[in-house]
Scaffold this motif. Structure first.
Motif, short mmCIF file in Angstrom:
data_model
loop_
_atom_site.label_atom_id
_atom_site.label_comp_id
_atom_site.label_asym_id
_atom_site.label_seq_id
_atom_site.Cartn_x
_atom_site.Cartn_y
_atom_site.Cartn_z
N SER A 71 1.22 7.72 -9.97
CA SER A 71 2.65 7.71 -10.24
C SER A 71 2.88 7.19 -11.67
O SER A 71 2.14 6.32 -12.14
N PRO A 202 10.13 3.34 -8.43
CA PRO A 202 8.66 3.54 -8.49
C PRO A 202 7.85 2.30 -8.85
O PRO A 202 6.65 2.27 -8.61
N TYR A 217 5.60 -0.39 -5.25
CA TYR A 217 5.45 0.77 -6.14
C TYR A 217 4.88 1.99 -5.43
O TYR A 217 4.26 1.87 -4.38
N ALA A 218 5.11 3.14 -6.06
CA ALA A 218 4.55 4.40 -5.55
C ALA A 218 3.09 4.49 -5.98
O ALA A 218 2.71 3.99 -7.04
N GLN A 223 5.29 10.78 -5.39
CA GLN A 223 6.05 9.66 -4.78
C GLN A 223 6.00 9.70 -3.25
O GLN A 223 6.89 9.18 -2.57
N TYR A 226 4.23 4.81 -0.65
CA TYR A 226 4.84 3.62 -1.24
C TYR A 226 4.12 2.40 -0.69
O TYR A 226 3.79 2.34 0.50
#
Ligand code: FAD
Length: 380
Positions: A71, A202, A217-218, A223, A226
């Motif tokens: 990501s 993200p 965060y991703a 995405q 998570y």
């Protein structure tokens, strides 16, 4: 049993050891890496990789592949856990590419490690090789593994993590110190997150009193995954195990009644584990004779700056540069320049990481992210 003779043995094929092996091989050294695990699995955890280290992956030939998987957050946000107020907004994304010279990614560490290991010459990575003894001799080091194999190496790089046997050989037995902090780690259910209708940024660190926090965060480019890791001060770590199961209820007890996004994150938690964070003071030496340390073997830290593995990989890059300059014969000079090039930076990162202040409030992270371990001057 017969003894195999090689130039360089890397002990441990973790994130730092795999990087060292890739760079040694690329530089033409006769190197092999020995790993105690029988195989690696995709353990549920994420990792940040700064532009400082993406430049090393460029050298290894993995930058594009990791950038494709990971990501690319536009910002690192720091937010108040209750009100949601923004304390800092650190620019990443395209800004990182232009200002720091490479992308900033967040990624599943298992996915990154799998790419690192796959890129190695497979006949030079030896699984199920747990180092149990080493003897320094006149012209080499005799390594004995639990499976009975013996290897004589001219140099040994200890990339064997916080409980490093090579560190113990250099400095004597000493258990790492419990830092007084634990982290909970969870991959959360994306469908449940989406069903909440809220916006899950993200890359965001949520903060409470005493610097308790959740870093969320991703871990995939699209995405679709998570992840969060917490930091929570506790009195002790009463378990023998390296980690234990936690629960949504425990998360609610610590972080409940917070901002709606945090509450939804906890609601979406199905499986969560709890890990102790261990520490050591900066070591008095990084190498001796034919033995040299890198990464957590050398400077373990609490993970709050998201740079522990990055420092291990930077170490690997600088150490291989030093060995390339001197050649194997003058390894003492190489180890000396390596330590003098790395010590201040690694110790500074270790100190800030342990203090857990990084990017909490606005600051310029260029000294970490703009650094180029492949081209920066070596100590003179
Ligand atoms: P390790 O990854 O520990 O690898 C050591 C290897 O050596 C292992 O594979 C082990 O099996 C092997 N080994 C050990 N003993 C032997 C032996 N006797 N014989 C053979 N093999 C042996 N860092 C970041 O940069 N970004 C992040 O976002 C980040 N987040 C983190 C979150 C958490 C919760 C934690 C705990 C850490 C985080 N870190 C992060 C830090 C990072 O995980 C470590 O700094 C990094 O893994 C250190 O790499 P290493 O190669 O030195 O050691």
């Amino acid at each position: 049993m017969e003894t195999t003779h090689i130039d360089i043995a890397v002990i441990g094929a973790g994130l730092g050891g795999a990087a060292a092996m890739a760079l040694l091989d690329k530089s033409g050294f006769d190197a092999h890496v020995f790993e105690q695990a029988e195989a690696f699995s995709r353990l549920g955890a994420g990792i940040h990789v700064g532009p400082n280290v993406m430049k090393i992956f460029r050298e290894i030939g993995l930058e594009d592949r990791l950038a494709e998987i990971g990501s690319h957050p536009d910002y690192w946000f720091s937010r108040d856990g209750r009100t949601g107020d923004y304390r800092s907004k650190i620019k990443l994304g395209d800004f990182a590419k232009t200002e720091y010279g490479a992308p900033y990614i967040t990624i599943h560490r298992g996915d990154m490690h799998a790419e690192q290991v796959e890129a190695l010459p497979q006949d030079r990575i030896h699984y199920d090789h747990r180092l149990v003894d080493l003897e320094e001799r006149e012209g080499d080091v005799l390594l004995t593994f639990a499976n009975g194999h013996r290897v004589a190496a001219r140099l040994v790089i200890g990339a064997d993590g916080i409980n490093s046997m090579i560190r113990e050989k250099l400095l004597g037995p000493e258990k790492p110190r419990f830092s007084g902090w634990v982290g909970h780690r969870a991959l959360v259910n994306m469908d449940k997150l989406r069903a909440s209708g809220l916006d899950f940024e993200p890359c965001v660190k949520w903060w409470w009193e005493q610097s308790r926090h959740i870093m969320a965060y991703a871990t995939k480019n699209d995405q679709s995954e998570y992840y969060y890791v917490t930091g929570v001060p506790v009195d002790s770590w009463p378990h023998e195990a390296g980690w234990v199961d936690s629960s949504r209820e425990e998360m609610e007890a610590i972080f409940g009644n917070s901002h709606p996004v945090v509450n939804a994150l906890i609601d979406a938690t199905e499986t969560v584990t709890k890990w102790p964070f261990w520490n050591r003071d900066p070591l008095s030496l990084w190498s001796q004779g034919r033995l040299c340390l890198l990464g957590d073997a050398c400077h373990p830290m609490r993970p709050h700056m998201a740079q522990g593995a990055c420092m291990a990989i930077e170490d690997a890059a600088v150490l291989v540069r030093c060995l390339s300059e001197t050649g194997i014969g003058d390894y003492r000079a190489a180890f000396d320049v390596y330590e003098r090039t790395r010590r201040d930076r690694a110790t500074k990162v270790q100190t800030i990481s342990n203090a857990n202040t990084w990017l909490k409030d606005p600051e310029d992270p260029a000294w970490v992210y703009a650094y180029d371990p492949i081209h920066a001057p070596l100590a003179t």
